[in-house]
Each structure stands twice: as C-alpha cells, then as structure tokens.
Design a protein around this motif. Structure first.
Motif, PDB file in Angstrom:
ATOM      1  N   ALA A   4       0.841  -1.204   0.000  1.00  0.00           N
ATOM      2  CA  ALA A   4       0.000   0.000   0.000  1.00  0.00           C
ATOM      3  C   ALA A   4       0.875   1.253   0.000  1.00  0.00           C
ATOM      4  N   ASN A   5       1.958   1.213   0.772  1.00  0.00           N
ATOM      5  CA  ASN A   5       2.878   2.336   0.822  1.00  0.00           C
ATOM      6  C   ASN A   5       3.567   2.532  -0.534  1.00  0.00           C
ATOM      7  N   GLU A  11       1.732   6.555  -6.907  1.00  0.00           N
ATOM      8  CA  GLU A  11       0.703   7.531  -7.270  1.00  0.00           C
ATOM      9  C   GLU A  11       1.220   8.954  -7.081  1.00  0.00           C
ATOM     10  N   ARG A  12       1.925   9.194  -5.982  1.00  0.00           N
ATOM     11  CA  ARG A  12       2.486  10.521  -5.723  1.00  0.00           C
ATOM     12  C   ARG A  12       3.500  10.885  -6.817  1.00  0.00           C
TER      13      ARG A  12
END
Length: 151
Positions: A4-5, A11-12
């Motif tokens: 998830a991280n 995405e960032r």
C-alpha cells in the motif's frame, strides 16, 4: 502495508510528473487567453477612437451649420469615448500588457484540463471534474479590458 505504501508512493510520483507537465501547458493557455483578451480590448479601443474622429468631424459640421448644441453634445460624447478607449487600450497606461506578469501562475481550475483526471490538490482522482466550459479559468488581465464588466 508495504504494498500500500509503495502504491501510494507511485501515485504521488505519477501525480508529481503530470502536475509538473500541466503547469507550463496551463501557463501557455493563460498567456494565449490574455493575448486574445488584449486583442479584443485593442480592437475596441481602436473602434472607439475611430468613432470619436467621426464624431469630431460631425461636431465641426454642426458648428459650421450653426448648431452649437449638437456640436457640444457630440464633443462631450467624444470625451467619454476617448477616456474609455484609453482605459481599454492594452498597449498603454496602467492596464497595459507591460503591467501583467508574463509568467502567469495557473490556478487550480487552470490546471484541471491538463491533469488527465488527477486532482490538482493531491495524488488522487479529481472527483470535481467538470467540462472546460464550467471551469472558473483565471483572467490575468484587468477587468477594464472587458466592456461588459466596466462599472
């Protein structure tokens, strides 16, 4: 949790890339829109100056025809027209292009058309996505350039 991280970091990264690419595109759009607004204002100023020249000629003819009332009235309209032309003219005075920053900072809605569905606020989808016609795009030019918004 690590996955998830990693996904969040990816995405960032993608959002950062698309935002970085969108900024110059939005800035170029604002520069083009400003030039078109300047052209419209300049044309309106030129047209006002033309009509004032014609009104001056008509006022002179009215004076020659011994109609001082019409001559005065026409010259008063010329004064108003020339003041308005000077206000509209983007080539001179306080509302000239010289006083508008060329490196226009795009606003949030200015960025939206270039973000491919990403939000300008952060690395997530833009749930406020609207058609370009419904966006509130920046108007970096003075309101004096727009005849319809003059007080």
């Amino acid at each position: 949790m690590a996955e998830a991280n990693r996904k969040r970091m990816e995405e960032r990264r993608q959002w950062g890339q698309i935002t970085a690419a969108a900024r110059p595109q939005a800035q170029a759009m604002l520069q083009r829109r400003t030039m078109v607004a300047a052209l419209d204002a300049w044309r309106n100023a030129q047209a006002l100056r033309e009509i004032c020249t014609i009104l001056d000629d008509t006022a002179a003819a009215a004076e020659h025809a011994n109609d001082p009332h019409s001559a005065t009235n026409l010259r008063n309209w010329c004064i108003v027209g020339r003041e308005l032309a000077n206000r509209l003219d983007p080539t001179t005075g306080p509302t000239s292009l010289a006083n508008i920053a060329f490196d226009i900072e795009p606003g949030v809605d200015d960025l939206r058309p270039f973000l491919d569905g990403w939000s300008p606020d952060g690395p997530h989808q833009d749930y406020q996505r609207k058609p370009v016609e419904q966006l509130t795009l920046s108007k970096p030019w003075p309101s004096d350039w727009e005849l319809g918004s003059l007080p």
